[in-house]
Each structure stands twice: as C-alpha cells, then as structure tokens.
Design a protein around this motif. Structure first.
Motif, PDB file in Angstrom:
ATOM      1  N   GLU A 239       0.844  -1.191   0.000  1.00 35.33           N
ATOM      2  CA  GLU A 239       0.000   0.000   0.000  1.00 35.33           C
ATOM      3  C   GLU A 239       0.879   1.240   0.000  1.00 35.33           C
ATOM      4  O   GLU A 239       1.894   1.299   0.705  1.00 35.33           O
ATOM      5  N   GLN A 244       0.953   4.505  -8.119  1.00 37.04           N
ATOM      6  CA  GLN A 244      -0.062   3.738  -8.848  1.00 37.04           C
ATOM      7  C   GLN A 244      -1.486   3.991  -8.336  1.00 37.04           C
ATOM      8  O   GLN A 244      -2.327   3.108  -8.370  1.00 37.04           O
ATOM      9  N   ARG A 245      -1.747   5.204  -7.889  1.00 33.08           N
ATOM     10  CA  ARG A 245      -3.086   5.558  -7.400  1.00 33.08           C
ATOM     11  C   ARG A 245      -3.709   6.667  -8.253  1.00 33.08           C
ATOM     12  O   ARG A 245      -4.479   7.486  -7.755  1.00 33.08           O
ATOM     13  N   GLU A 248      -7.312   8.378  -7.824  1.00 28.53           N
ATOM     14  CA  GLU A 248      -7.868   8.082  -6.501  1.00 28.53           C
ATOM     15  C   GLU A 248      -7.683   9.289  -5.587  1.00 28.53           C
ATOM     16  O   GLU A 248      -6.836  10.149  -5.816  1.00 28.53           O
TER      17      GLU A 248
END
Length: 277
Positions: A239, A244-245, A248
């Motif tokens: 996490e 890679q978000r 979001e």
C-alpha cells in the motif's frame, strides 16, 4: 527495476550463504563462461551493494559485479540430493556450494572486476541512503546546482544511488514537495529531511523485502518485530500514498492523484498537497 533495498538484501543473502566458502561458479547459458572460470573455486569474502550495483568479492582481488536492470533476477534456494540441479531458463551465472544454489537470470551487466574498476564504478554513483558512510551533501550539491526537476534528479543514480520510482514518488509526497520544481529551488532543510526519511525507511525495505512508506504500515511492522516476529516473514501490505493511485483521492487532502511520465517512469503526486519547494 529493483530499487536499492533489493540489491542490499541480495548482497546480504549471498554473503550469508557463501562467505568463507568456495562455491563452484558456472555459466549454464555460456555468456559468462570466461568470467565464471576466473571465479570458480575461489573463496567468497563478502557481499556488498551500492545503490543498484551488486558486488560479490572473491579472494585474489576478483569481484563479481551485477546490475539486474529491468528484468534481472538473482534467486537463492536450497537443493537436496542432487549434485548438479537442473537448469531452468537462461541462467547467466550459477553459484553452487553444498545445498545452497544461486541462479542469476537476465541481468543488464555481469562482469568480473578488479578493485580499481570497482572503485571507479562506485565513484560515479551518488550517495546511497543504505550506506552509513554516504554523505548527503554530495547529493545536495548536485541537486542545488541543477536546472532539472527534483522528480528527475531523484532517479539519477549519479545524484542519489538506490532510489527508484516508488521511493521517489512516496518521499516527495511525504515531504509535500512538488516533483516539477527545479532542484535549484529545493531548500536545504527540505532535502535533509528527505534524506533522513530515506535513511529511516529503506532499511525496513531490506529487512522485510517490501517497500514501506506509510507510517501506519511501518508502525505495525515495527510492533511485530519488537514482539519477536521475523521481519522477512511478515505479510506486509503493498500500500502506498500516491504510487499507482492515479485518479484516486489523496490520503491527506482528498484531491485526485495525478500521473505523468518523468525520467522514463510514471510519476504519481498530489497537485494540492505537493506545492512545497
């Protein structure tokens, strides 16, 4: 591409497995046959890493140098009952001693170097946060004099060794630094805080085999280790705050995470939080 903590972990595994022993060194693929012949039967002295460069030092002033590149792997395993375990895939280099096997596949570089050649190679690297003798002022001098962005500079191994894309994205977020700012605009105190953060975070990457950048995840890992659990065996969640978000919500402010290719890799950041120079 593996980041510096992976190379330090492999160096430690190779040292634990072979230091003081004289493994057979072969090149099943054949591309490293001459180099393997120079190392075969020599005693291993120690493993080491600087940034993304991996070294295995042998007696007689011979050093195996490996750069894994994008697809390389160096896997250690235990073998039983077979004097010569079967080769799987294109194995550039194989180390075998008793029940310990190490196979290298797909490296960008695999060479035998002399001590002066090793020194020259390391001298071209920036300071490594995982090396206690590293001087962050060397990196600061390069950053402060540069017109390139801090997002580019953190990926330049001649500026800072061992940091890859994940640590780049996450440490910039942790310190609210805009990745598009020129290095010359980064404040000295901000750089020092980023360096100290990497010095704190990256050893946990070595110990667990996972990149950890969220404080709550690190707190759980530290508590588990303090409670007697082995760091390497912990189930660490993959996490991150921004990596890679894309699209979001930011964990800090709720704004959308952005992405852009910088220095050949997708960089992720929060345009609202990361305004600091």
């Amino acid at each position: 591409m593996p980041e510096g903590h992976t190379l330090h972990r492999i160096a430690g595994e190779l040292q634990d497995a072979y230091a003081g022993r004289s493994p057979s060194v072969t090149s099943p693929q054949g591309r490293f046959a001459d180099g393997a012949a120079l190392l075969d039967g020599r005693e291993v002295e120690r493993g080491a890493a600087w940034g993304k460069l991996l070294f295995l030092h042998f007696a007689g002033e011979r050093t195996l140098y490996v750069h894994l590149g994008l697809i390389g792997t160096f896997v250690l395993s235990r073998v039983t009952g077979e004097a010569d375990p079967p080769v799987v895939g294109q194995v550039r280099l194989r180390l075998l001693d008793g029940d310990t096997l190490a196979d290298l596949r797909g490296p960008m570089a695999c060479e035998v170097l002399t001590p002066p050649e090793v020194e020259a190679l390391v001298a071209r690297q920036g300071p490594d946060p995982l090396r206690p003798e590293s001087d962050p002022d060397r990196a600061w001098a390069s950053i402060h004099a540069a017109r390139r962005t801090i997002g580019e500079l953190l990926m330049d191994q001649t500026v800072l060794a061992g940091v890859g894309n994940i640590y780049r994205c996450e440490v910039l977020f942790r310190h609210r630094v805009n990745p598009a700012f020129p290095g010359s605009r980064i404040k000295r105190a901000t750089w020092q805080a980023m360096w100290e953060d990497l010095v704190h975070l990256m050893p946990w990457g070595v110990r667990t085999g996972r990149i950890i950048t969220l404080d709550e995840v690190l707190d759980d890992v530290v508590a588990a280790v303090d409670g007697g659990q082995e760091a390497r065996g912990l189930d660490v969640p993959r996490e991150f705050a921004v990596y890679q978000r894309t699209g979001e919500p930011c964990l800090r402010c709720g704004a959308r995470i952005r992405t852009k290719v910088v220095a050949g890799r997708n960089l992720f950041w929060c345009g609202n939080c990361q305004r600091r120079s």
